[in-house]
Write an enzyme that holds these catalytic residues in place. Structure first.
Site, PDB file in Angstrom:
ATOM      1  N   ASP A  12      36.649  29.869  36.427  1.00 29.10           N
ATOM      2  CA  ASP A  12      35.158  29.543  36.907  1.00 29.10           C
ATOM      3  C   ASP A  12      34.222  29.694  35.842  1.00 29.10           C
ATOM      4  OD1 ASP A  12      35.634  29.608  39.512  1.00 29.10           O
ATOM      5  OD2 ASP A  12      34.737  31.670  40.038  1.00 29.10           O
ATOM      6  N   ARG A 100      29.968  46.722  34.054  1.00 30.85           N
ATOM      7  CA  ARG A 100      28.989  45.362  34.109  1.00 30.85           C
ATOM      8  C   ARG A 100      27.706  45.852  33.075  1.00 30.85           C
ATOM      9  NH1 ARG A 100      33.386  43.738  36.044  1.00 30.85           N
ATOM     10  NH2 ARG A 100      33.288  41.655  36.905  1.00 30.85           N
ATOM     11  N   ASP A 129      28.101  42.451  41.276  1.00 25.13           N
ATOM     12  CA  ASP A 129      28.260  42.466  39.808  1.00 25.13           C
ATOM     13  C   ASP A 129      27.031  41.723  39.275  1.00 25.13           C
ATOM     14  OD1 ASP A 129      30.666  43.891  39.616  1.00 25.13           O
ATOM     15  OD2 ASP A 129      31.787  42.059  39.935  1.00 25.13           O
ATOM     16  N   SER A 180      41.107  37.746  44.048  1.00 25.05           N
ATOM     17  CA  SER A 180      40.035  37.814  42.805  1.00 25.05           C
ATOM     18  C   SER A 180      40.328  39.119  42.335  1.00 25.05           C
ATOM     19  CB  SER A 180      38.577  37.646  43.417  1.00 25.05           C
ATOM     20  OG  SER A 180      37.769  38.029  42.838  1.00 25.05           O
TER      21      SER A 180
HETATM   22  N1  ARG Z   1      33.785  45.902  44.941  1.00 24.38           N
HETATM   23  C1  ARG Z   1      33.969  46.368  43.744  1.00 24.38           C
HETATM   24  C2  ARG Z   1      32.634  46.806  42.840  1.00 24.38           C
HETATM   25  O1  ARG Z   1      31.643  46.227  43.550  1.00 24.38           O
HETATM   26  C3  ARG Z   1      34.718  45.609  42.769  1.00 24.38           C
HETATM   27  C4  ARG Z   1      34.108  44.286  42.083  1.00 24.38           C
HETATM   28  C5  ARG Z   1      35.052  43.506  41.398  1.00 24.38           C
HETATM   29  N2  ARG Z   1      34.325  42.359  40.770  1.00 24.38           N
HETATM   30  C6  ARG Z   1      34.904  40.875  40.557  1.00 24.38           C
HETATM   31  N3  ARG Z   1      34.044  40.023  40.151  1.00 24.38           N
HETATM   32  N4  ARG Z   1      36.020  40.562  41.082  1.00 24.38           N
HETATM   33  O2  ARG Z   1      32.337  47.518  42.107  1.00 24.38           O
END
Ligand code: ARG
Length: 410
Positions: A12, A100, A129, A180
């Site tokens: 991506d 993040r 995120d 993912s």
């Molecule tokens: N659900 C988890 C969180 O919000 C994992 C997020 C993973 N992020 C990703 N871009 N795959 O912290």
């Protein structure tokens, strides 16, 4: 525009980078090393990620920076969360969520260093995120423009692959993976694919860091985590090195697998699978030491605040002053968080088997049922008399009222 792009090297963000360049923008690719590739390659993650940096340059980035943020991530983010035993909804150690705000900070620092005025990320509009990164950027540099092209124009996997094919964007093997994945030293998250049906058990190929149940060494492994004012170490290993090592040992024993239905910030429920061997082990050890050295009232108060702390991280509020206030609370209690915790890592579980501390409030001569008992048994009767006074008074009133309202038989 002059844009700093948060660049992972994946499909991506590679497509995004190419699109920006073809649209005539000047792009600096920023890649943060948070230890994910240490877990894959064993050693030398900076070298492994150097390939990602070169890929960005090959795609036409004006500059590409690779920032080794492993130690900063563990010391300034993960260990603050550890002080709060932070687990979202009581379960998830917040690995992605903690990274993040740091990535946001690194974007801001890179933009400042290059004199750029915009930052971009590849988050979609459905996840947490985007919230965490953009709130973080706004807190640190309100003047920066934040771009989220994949939120505005979602990119399907087939379209991304077709674009890559057409524009000479190399597609790595991992793009073929049916999940993912996001990972750093604090844990690995696995989403999408067959996991989207919450009735489907996670297939074994979803896991990379943890042993398949039944294949762990029968005897498990024993570890002793030492804490010095709340900061953990093990046989001289500290910081990112410690977390890496614990991921290895606990992972080999299947510790830290999590499978949950989670409530996202944007309101939807999602099915999330994690493997967090190191962070789960450290949190269990930290909780055990707290139980030994903190008072009952401190533990009760802290439990509520710990839950709040986890929600702050999850919800993208890392920069909120409340987080700093809770850090101060945790730091005050951590003055006494010195001691050792022994754990058995065995068949998917991290079991605390011992704890000791110079600050232990546990006193064997008070707790013992054997010889040398110093507890004042004779004082207990008087204590109960007074402790139970409100309850006894209430019960007496209730009995009298019941007496008055009992209907008399004619
Ligand atoms: N659900 C988890 C969180 O919000 C994992 C997020 C993973 N992020 C990703 N871009 N795959 O912290």
């Amino acid at each position: 525009m002059k844009i700093v792009l948060a660049y992972s090297g994946g499909l991506d963000t590679s497509v995004l980078l190419k699109q920006y360049i073809l649209a005539g923008h000047e792009v600096v690719a920023m890649t943060a090393n948070l230890g994910e590739s240490d877990m894959v390659s064993g050693e030398g993650s900076q070298d492994a990620l150097e390939a990602v940096r070169r890929k960005a340059l090959a795609l036409g980035a004006k500059d590409a920076v690779l920032i080794d943020a492993r130690e900063r991530f563990i010391q300034e983010y993960a260990y603050k969360a550890l002080a709060a035993n932070a687990r979202y909804q009581g379960v998830y150690p917040l690995s992605a969520a903690l990274s993040r705000p740091l990535i946001a900070q690194l974007l801001v620092e890179t933009a400042a260093a290059h004199g750029y005025d915009a930052v971009a990320h590849g988050c979609t509009g459905k996840g947490n995120d985007q919230v965490r990164i953009e709130v973080g950027v706004r807190a640190a540099a309100p003047h920066l423009k934040t771009l989220a092209p994949l939120r505005d124009t979602p990119l399907s996997r087939p379209d991304a692959l077709a674009y890559a094919q057409a524009h000479g964007v190399p597609v790595s093997q991992t793009a073929a993976k049916p999940y993912s994945v996001d990972a750093n030293l604090w844990g690995r998250s696995i989403e999408a694919g067959v996991l989207e049906n919450p009735w489907n058990a996670p297939p074994e190929d979803a896991f990379d860091w943890t042993a398949t149940p039944g294949t762990e060494p029968a005897g498990g492994s024993e570890v002793i985590i030492a804490f010095e004012r709340g900061v953990p170490s093990m046989n001289g290993r500290t910081g990112a090195d410690l977390v890496f090592e614990l991921n290895r040992i606990a992972g080999a024993n299947g510790v830290g697998r999590i499978d949950m239905i989670e409530d996202r910030v944007v309101g939807l429920k999602s099915r999330e699978v994690y493997e967090c061997p190191g962070s789960v082990t450290l949190i269990e050890a930290h909780i055990a030491l707290e139980r030994l050295v903190l008072t009952r009232d401190e533990l009760r108060t802290k439990a509520g605040l710990d839950q709040k702390y986890a929600e702050i991280i999850y919800d993208g509020q890392w920069s909120a002053p409340l987080r700093g206030a809770l850090d101060a609370f945790n730091a005050q209690l951590a003055q006494r968080m010195t001691g050792e915790v022994r754990l058995a890592l065995i068949r998917g579980r991290a079991v605390v088997t011992g704890s000791r501390s110079p600050f232990a409030l546990y006193d064997e001569s008070l707790a013992t049922y054997g010889h040398g008992d110093r507890f004042r048994h004779d004082a207990a009767g008087g204590f109960i008399e007074i402790w139970g006074l409100p309850v006894a008074a209430g019960a007496a009133k209730a009995a009298a009222a019941a007496e008055r309202s009992t209907p008399t038989l004619v």
